[in-house]
Enzyme design. Structure first.
Site, PDB file in Angstrom:
ATOM      1  N   LYS A 116      28.886  49.461  42.895  1.00  0.00           N
ATOM      2  CA  LYS A 116      29.843  48.421  42.775  1.00  0.00           C
ATOM      3  C   LYS A 116      29.177  46.995  42.770  1.00  0.00           C
ATOM      4  O   LYS A 116      28.870  46.102  43.458  1.00  0.00           O
ATOM      5  CB  LYS A 116      30.445  48.079  44.265  1.00  0.00           C
ATOM      6  CG  LYS A 116      31.811  48.357  43.932  1.00  0.00           C
ATOM      7  CD  LYS A 116      32.505  48.587  45.237  1.00  0.00           C
ATOM      8  CE  LYS A 116      33.821  47.777  45.591  1.00  0.00           C
ATOM      9  NZ  LYS A 116      34.547  47.751  44.506  1.00  0.00           N
TER      10      LYS A 116
HETATM   11  N1  PMP Z   1      36.773  51.532  40.675  1.00  0.00           N
HETATM   12  C1  PMP Z   1      36.803  50.358  40.868  1.00  0.00           C
HETATM   13  C2  PMP Z   1      35.959  49.723  39.520  1.00  0.00           C
HETATM   14  C3  PMP Z   1      36.844  49.864  41.941  1.00  0.00           C
HETATM   15  O1  PMP Z   1      36.384  48.521  42.275  1.00  0.00           O
HETATM   16  C4  PMP Z   1      37.384  50.477  43.298  1.00  0.00           C
HETATM   17  C5  PMP Z   1      37.775  49.563  44.637  1.00  0.00           C
HETATM   18  N2  PMP Z   1      36.657  49.919  45.228  1.00  0.00           N
HETATM   19  C6  PMP Z   1      37.968  51.830  42.905  1.00  0.00           C
HETATM   20  C7  PMP Z   1      37.691  52.231  41.650  1.00  0.00           C
HETATM   21  C8  PMP Z   1      38.343  52.473  43.905  1.00  0.00           C
HETATM   22  O2  PMP Z   1      37.421  53.070  44.979  1.00  0.00           O
HETATM   23  P1  PMP Z   1      37.525  53.029  46.382  1.00  0.00           P
HETATM   24  O3  PMP Z   1      38.453  54.027  46.858  1.00  0.00           O
HETATM   25  O4  PMP Z   1      36.176  53.623  46.943  1.00  0.00           O
HETATM   26  O5  PMP Z   1      38.015  51.888  47.004  1.00  0.00           O
END
Ligand code: PMP
Length: 309
Positions: free
Chosen positions: A157
C-alpha cells in the site's frame, strides 16, 4: 460526531494541530511512504468500539515497509496497543477510520529510500459510508491501467501508487460514474481505485487474486472465508476477463472503507437485472454483523477498545 484531538507523530501522542511535517519532506515530494486503512465500529448494545482485524492490517503495513525499504520500529503487538490507546484518548463512540502511515521524512533532495529518516504517524477520523452501500453503484472500466507490480509494488500500500487510483476515480466521476475498475497491463480485471471486485455467477463468488497487481486485501480474505462457511457459497480467487464483468449475475466492490458496496451497472450495461442482487444482500448483512462483533464465531477479529486490559 467528535473530532479527534489526539494523533501520533515523532514517537509520541500529540495534539492533532501539532502533527505537521515539512514541505521538504520526501514523503510529500516523492510519495515515499506506505499506509493502512483500518476501521473501528461502535456497537451500541455492547457500548464498545471494536477495531476490525488490526493484526492483519499491521502485518500488511510491515510487509509494505519491508518491500519499500522503510523502517518501522514497532511490532504488530506494539502497533495494536498504540491504536487502542489512540482510540481511547480520542474517546471515540462512533464508527471510525484509523490511518497509520510510515514515510521517509528526510528533507534532502532526491527520491532515496536508503536513509534512516523514517517517521510513523497515526490519526483517526469519524467515518460512515465511504462509497454508498445502499443504492447500487454505476461503474466503468478505466482508461487507466493498474500499476503493475514491477513498477510500483501493487500488493503493498504505497502512498505514491494512489496517483493511479486518483486518476481513475477522477475520470470515472467526470464521466458520471461512481467508481472505476482498473485492468492490468495484460487486460485482466485488477481492482477498483480503493476496493476489490467481486462477481457472482451461478450463485458462487469470484474475485481476481493478488497476482493481478492488486492489494493483498483483508476484506477480500474475510469474504472468501465467511461466504462458504456461513452462506454455503463457493468463493474463489481466479482470473477475470473484462467481458466477464458484463455477464455476471451480480457484482460488488469491497474494502475496509467501502465495506460491501453493490454494483448495478458496468460500462452502461445492467449487472443482472440492474438491481442489487440477493447474494450481495445476504453477504452484506452477514458482513455488517461480523464487523460489529455480533457473530461470536468471528468476534476474535474485533478488538475491543475500552474493555481491553
Ligand atoms: N485495493 C486498494 C487499492 C485499496 O486501497 C484498498 C483499501 N485498503 C483495497 C483494495 C481493499 O483492501 P482492504 O480490504 O484490505 O481494505
Amino acid at each position: 460526531m467528535s473530532q479527534p484531538e489526539v494523533a501520533f507523530l515523532g514517537g509520541e501522542f500529540c495534539p492533532v494541530a501539532d502533527a505537521r511535517i515539512s514541505i521538504r519532506s520526501r514523503a510529500l515530494n516523492y510519495g515515499l511512504g506506505c499506509f493502512e486503512g483500518i476501521r473501528g465500529y461502535w456497537n451500541s448494545n455492547d457500548r464498545e468500539l471494536y477495531v476490525f482485524r488490526p493484526e492483519e492490517h499491521f502485518q500488511r503495513l510491515q510487509d509494505s515497509c519491508k518491500t519499500l525499504h522503510l523502517q518501522l520500529p514497532y511490532s504488530v503487538d506494539d502497533l495494536v496497543r498504540m491504536t487502542i490507546e489512540l482510540c481511547r484518548r480520542n474517546s471515540h463512540r462512533e464508527d471510525i477510520y484509523i490511518r497509520p502511515i510510515v514515510f521517509n521524512n528526510s528533507e534532502a533532495l532526491s527520491p532515496m529510500l536508503t536513509e534512516e529518516s523514517n517517521e510513523f504517524a497515526m490519526y483517526t477520523l469519524p467515518l460512515q459510508d465511504y462509497l454508498d452501500t445502499s443504492k447500487g453503484l454505476r461503474v466503468c472500466v478505466s482508461s487507466w491501467r493498474r500499476v503493475s507490480d514491477n513498477m510500483i509494488p501493487a500488493r503493498a500500500k504505497p502512498t505514491g501508487a494512489y496517483l493511479n487510483s486518483a486518476l481513475a476515480r477522477y475520470e470515472a466521476e467526470a464521466n458520471g460514474y461512481d467508481e472505476a475498475i482498473l485492468l492490468t497491463q495484460s487486460g485482466y480485471v485488477s481492482e477498483a481505485s480503493a476496493e476489490h471486485v467481486f462477481l457472482v455467477r451461478d450463485g458462487g463468488l469470484i474475485t481476481p487474486g493478488a497476482q493481478e497487481d492488486n492489494l493483498e486485501g483483508i476484506t477480500r480474505r474475510t469474504i472468501l472465508e465467511i461466504a462458504p462457511a456461513e452462506l454455503g457459497r463457493e468463493a474463489v480467487a481466479r482470473r477475470i476477463n473484462r467481458t466477464e464483468l458484463y455477464v455476471a449475475d451480480e457484482a460488488f466492490l469491497c474494502g475496509t472503507g467501502a465495506q460491501i458496496a453493490p454494483v448495478v451497472e458496468i460500462d452502461c450495461r445492467p449487472v443482472g437485472d440492474g438491481k442489487i442482487g440477493p447474494v450481495t444482500r445476504e453477504l452484506q448483512e452477514l458482513y455488517f454483523n461480523v464487523i460489529r462483533a455480533n457473530v461470536p464465531k468471528y468476534s476474535h477479529w474485533c478488538r475491543p477498545v475500552y474493555s481491553e486490559k
